[in-house]
Write an enzyme that holds these catalytic residues in place. Structure first.
Site, PDB file in Angstrom:
ATOM      1  N   GLY A 102       0.943  -1.128   0.104  1.00 53.38           N
ATOM      2  CA  GLY A 102      -0.134  -0.020  -0.011  1.00 53.38           C
ATOM      3  C   GLY A 102       0.791   1.406   0.093  1.00 53.38           C
ATOM      4  O   GLY A 102       1.953   1.233   0.839  1.00 53.38           O
TER       5      GLY A 102
ATOM      6  N   ARG B 267       1.061  -5.309  -5.084  1.00 45.08           N
ATOM      7  CA  ARG B 267       1.339  -6.530  -4.102  1.00 45.08           C
ATOM      8  C   ARG B 267       1.381  -7.548  -5.032  1.00 45.08           C
ATOM      9  O   ARG B 267       0.643  -7.915  -5.780  1.00 45.08           O
ATOM     10  CB  ARG B 267      -0.015  -6.575  -3.493  1.00 45.08           C
ATOM     11  CG  ARG B 267      -0.067  -5.304  -2.475  1.00 45.08           C
ATOM     12  CD  ARG B 267      -1.324  -5.548  -1.438  1.00 45.08           C
ATOM     13  NE  ARG B 267      -2.036  -4.551  -0.838  1.00 45.08           N
ATOM     14  CZ  ARG B 267      -1.649  -3.604   0.268  1.00 45.08           C
ATOM     15  NH1 ARG B 267      -0.787  -4.252   0.795  1.00 45.08           N
ATOM     16  NH2 ARG B 267      -2.283  -2.740   0.502  1.00 45.08           N
TER      17      ARG B 267
ATOM     18  N   ASP C 190       5.056  -4.842   6.256  1.00 45.96           N
ATOM     19  CA  ASP C 190       5.511  -6.025   6.572  1.00 45.96           C
ATOM     20  C   ASP C 190       5.667  -7.137   5.464  1.00 45.96           C
ATOM     21  O   ASP C 190       6.764  -7.766   5.387  1.00 45.96           O
ATOM     22  CB  ASP C 190       4.623  -6.505   7.627  1.00 45.96           C
ATOM     23  CG  ASP C 190       4.820  -7.843   8.342  1.00 45.96           C
ATOM     24  OD1 ASP C 190       5.614  -7.717   9.117  1.00 45.96           O
ATOM     25  OD2 ASP C 190       4.324  -8.713   8.048  1.00 45.96           O
TER      26      ASP C 190
ATOM     27  N   THR D  36       4.287   2.604   5.562  1.00 46.44           N
ATOM     28  CA  THR D  36       2.828   2.269   5.369  1.00 46.44           C
ATOM     29  C   THR D  36       2.078   3.012   6.535  1.00 46.44           C
ATOM     30  O   THR D  36       2.502   3.537   7.425  1.00 46.44           O
ATOM     31  CB  THR D  36       2.515   0.709   5.999  1.00 46.44           C
ATOM     32  OG1 THR D  36       1.357   0.545   6.546  1.00 46.44           O
ATOM     33  CG2 THR D  36       3.455   0.425   7.405  1.00 46.44           C
TER      34      THR D  36
ATOM     35  N   ASP E 153      -0.224   2.274   8.248  1.00 45.95           N
ATOM     36  CA  ASP E 153      -0.914   1.741   9.518  1.00 45.95           C
ATOM     37  C   ASP E 153      -0.009   1.584  10.838  1.00 45.95           C
ATOM     38  O   ASP E 153      -0.468   1.448  11.764  1.00 45.95           O
ATOM     39  CB  ASP E 153      -0.749   0.248   9.116  1.00 45.95           C
ATOM     40  CG  ASP E 153      -2.056  -0.219   8.110  1.00 45.95           C
ATOM     41  OD1 ASP E 153      -2.725   0.902   7.751  1.00 45.95           O
ATOM     42  OD2 ASP E 153      -2.357  -1.217   7.769  1.00 45.95           O
TER      43      ASP E 153
ATOM     44  N   ASP F  32       2.195  -0.245  11.796  1.00 50.58           N
ATOM     45  CA  ASP F  32       2.088  -1.528  12.452  1.00 50.58           C
ATOM     46  C   ASP F  32       3.518  -2.550  12.235  1.00 50.58           C
ATOM     47  O   ASP F  32       3.549  -3.704  12.101  1.00 50.58           O
ATOM     48  CB  ASP F  32       1.081  -2.460  11.805  1.00 50.58           C
ATOM     49  CG  ASP F  32       1.202  -2.520  10.348  1.00 50.58           C
ATOM     50  OD1 ASP F  32       2.167  -1.885   9.561  1.00 50.58           O
ATOM     51  OD2 ASP F  32       0.513  -3.291   9.671  1.00 50.58           O
TER      52      ASP F  32
ATOM     53  N   ARG G 139      -5.947  -2.983   9.566  1.00 47.36           N
ATOM     54  CA  ARG G 139      -6.669  -4.459   9.663  1.00 47.36           C
ATOM     55  C   ARG G 139      -6.050  -5.122  10.885  1.00 47.36           C
ATOM     56  O   ARG G 139      -6.848  -5.867  11.576  1.00 47.36           O
ATOM     57  CB  ARG G 139      -6.167  -5.295   8.438  1.00 47.36           C
ATOM     58  CG  ARG G 139      -6.864  -5.143   7.043  1.00 47.36           C
ATOM     59  CD  ARG G 139      -6.201  -5.661   6.304  1.00 47.36           C
ATOM     60  NE  ARG G 139      -4.890  -5.156   5.856  1.00 47.36           N
ATOM     61  CZ  ARG G 139      -4.347  -5.330   4.647  1.00 47.36           C
ATOM     62  NH1 ARG G 139      -4.920  -6.202   3.687  1.00 47.36           N
ATOM     63  NH2 ARG G 139      -3.254  -4.751   4.416  1.00 47.36           N
TER      64      ARG G 139
HETATM   65  O1  F6P Z   1      -1.361  -1.517   4.483  1.00 48.42           O
HETATM   66  C1  F6P Z   1      -2.054  -0.270   4.315  1.00 48.42           C
HETATM   67  C2  F6P Z   1      -3.583  -0.265   4.022  1.00 48.42           C
HETATM   68  O2  F6P Z   1      -4.030   0.658   3.729  1.00 48.42           O
HETATM   69  C3  F6P Z   1      -4.313  -1.033   5.156  1.00 48.42           C
HETATM   70  O3  F6P Z   1      -4.685  -0.067   6.201  1.00 48.42           O
HETATM   71  C4  F6P Z   1      -5.482  -1.475   4.303  1.00 48.42           C
HETATM   72  O4  F6P Z   1      -6.292  -2.157   5.093  1.00 48.42           O
HETATM   73  C5  F6P Z   1      -5.048  -1.972   2.969  1.00 48.42           C
HETATM   74  O5  F6P Z   1      -3.918  -1.277   2.990  1.00 48.42           O
HETATM   75  C6  F6P Z   1      -5.981  -1.865   1.592  1.00 48.42           C
HETATM   76  O6  F6P Z   1      -5.290  -2.664   0.940  1.00 48.42           O
HETATM   77  P1  F6P Z   1      -5.688  -2.207  -0.820  1.00 48.42           P
HETATM   78  O7  F6P Z   1      -5.541  -0.776  -0.868  1.00 48.42           O
HETATM   79  O8  F6P Z   1      -4.807  -3.297  -1.345  1.00 48.42           O
HETATM   80  O9  F6P Z   1      -7.251  -2.499  -0.526  1.00 48.42           O
END
Ligand code: F6P
Length: 319
Positions: free
Chosen positions: A11, A72, A103, A125, A127, A129, A171
């Site tokens: 992300g 990803r 991560d 990120t 998050d 996290d 998440r």
């Molecule tokens: O890891 C960052 C993040 O924004 C999370 O907070 C979220 O759950 C996820 O990515 C959403 O991912 P995507 O953009 O692939 O839907």
């Protein structure tokens, strides 16, 4: 080390561009050739690798997202995918790689390092996290984005004397909810790390009502459950009407805060320094305002705890 590369993965997060800029310009300052890899690990496997110069990262420090684009990748989780990536890097004579991501991206980076390819990670990120760093790149900007939304929602919540349930990203980690909730004066904050019964939330709402409080903001991290579920339960259990706002990907965009520009610049430069010293398999991070380095092995094994004092404080202050 004469040739290094940089990619962004997972992300996107505000501040990634500042980090890319720092990697490119720090590398150039050492007389290195610095390559940008487009579309993360997917692009690496396809050889989307371009030589960068100082000008190619001009006018990007203030921009959200990542000029290198991101992805990803499932294929890169495999041994064959990682070998393909290393082959593409070696074909260009590149000896070191900086991976900016979260991560999942670091797990790929560690595999490269285990296979003998020098790799350093930068925690990027929203998050927050990742263990081994007090802040991840993009978190500060995301919290401020959420805070701006909470302030606006509070205006209309007050006018109509309504309850709002606001869903934010996270998440597995409730930091965005906790930081934005505490600084936005949220009446309840629901995070994945702390088990809270909806009864408690409705109880607090009803108690507040008795004291004359007619509007409330409840922040829920997406990892807990959808905001609509909370709203439904509040309706069923307390007969209170609510409105739901899901902030979604708006939290990932926007011009990075001063903090994230600083952090990206400092982490990017440090990552290049470590590669130059011949180091690998490490993440750069920030602790007590010092730029630090941590082995990937520790990043993956040390628990990333939520600040429970902060959580308790949010409850004390939100009566
Ligand atoms: O890891 C960052 C993040 O924004 C999370 O907070 C979220 O759950 C996820 O990515 C959403 O991912 P995507 O953009 O692939 O839907």
């Amino acid at each position: 080390m004469q040739k290094i590369a940089v990619l962004t993965s997972g992300g996107d997060a505000p501040g990634m561009n500042a980090a890319v800029r720092a990697v490119v310009r720090r590398g150039i300052s050492y007389g290195m050739e610095v390559y940008g890899i487009y579309h993360g690990y997917e692009g690496l496997m396809q050889g989307q690798i371009t030589l960068m110069d100082a000008g190619s990262v001009g006018d990007i420090i203030q921009r959200g997202g990542t000029i290198l684009h991101s992805s990803r990748s499932e294929e890169f989780k495999t041994d064959a995918g990682q070998q393909k990536g290393i082959a593409e890097l070696r074909r260009k004579g590149i000896e070191g790689l900086v991976v900016i991501g979260g991560d999942g991206s670091f797990r790929g980076a560690q595999k490269l390092s285990d296979k003998g390819f020098s790799t350093i990670g930068i925690p990027g990120t929203i998050d927050n996290d990742i263990s081994g760093t007090e802040m991840t790149l993009g978190f500060d900007t995301a919290v401020n984005t959420v805070l701006e939304a909470i302030d606006k929602i509070r205006d209309t919540a007050t006018s109509h004397e309504r309850i709002f349930v606001v869903e934010v990203m996270g998440r597995h980690c409730g930091d965005i909810a906790l930081w934005a909730g505490l600084s936005g004066g949220a009446e309840s904050i629901l995070i994945p790390e702390v088990n809270v019964e909806i009864n408690d939330v409705t109880h607090r709402l009803l108690e507040g009502n008795k004291r004359g409080k007619k509007h409330s903001i409840i922040i829920v991290a997406e990892g807990v459950c959808p905001a609509s579920e909370i709203a439904q339960r509040i309706k069923e259990e307390a007969g209170l009407d609510t409105r739901v706002t899901v902030l979604g990907h708006v939290q990932r965009g926007g011009s990075p805060s001063a903090f994230d520009r600083m952090l990206g610049s400092r982490l990017g430069a440090k990552a290049v320094d470590l590669l130059r010293e011949g180091q690998s398999g490490k993440m750069v991070g920030i602790q007590r305002n010092r730029i630090t380095e941590v082995d990937f092995a520790d990043v993956f094994t040390i628990e990333n705890d939520i600040d429970l004092d902060m959580y308790e404080l949010s409850k004390t202050l939100s009566i």
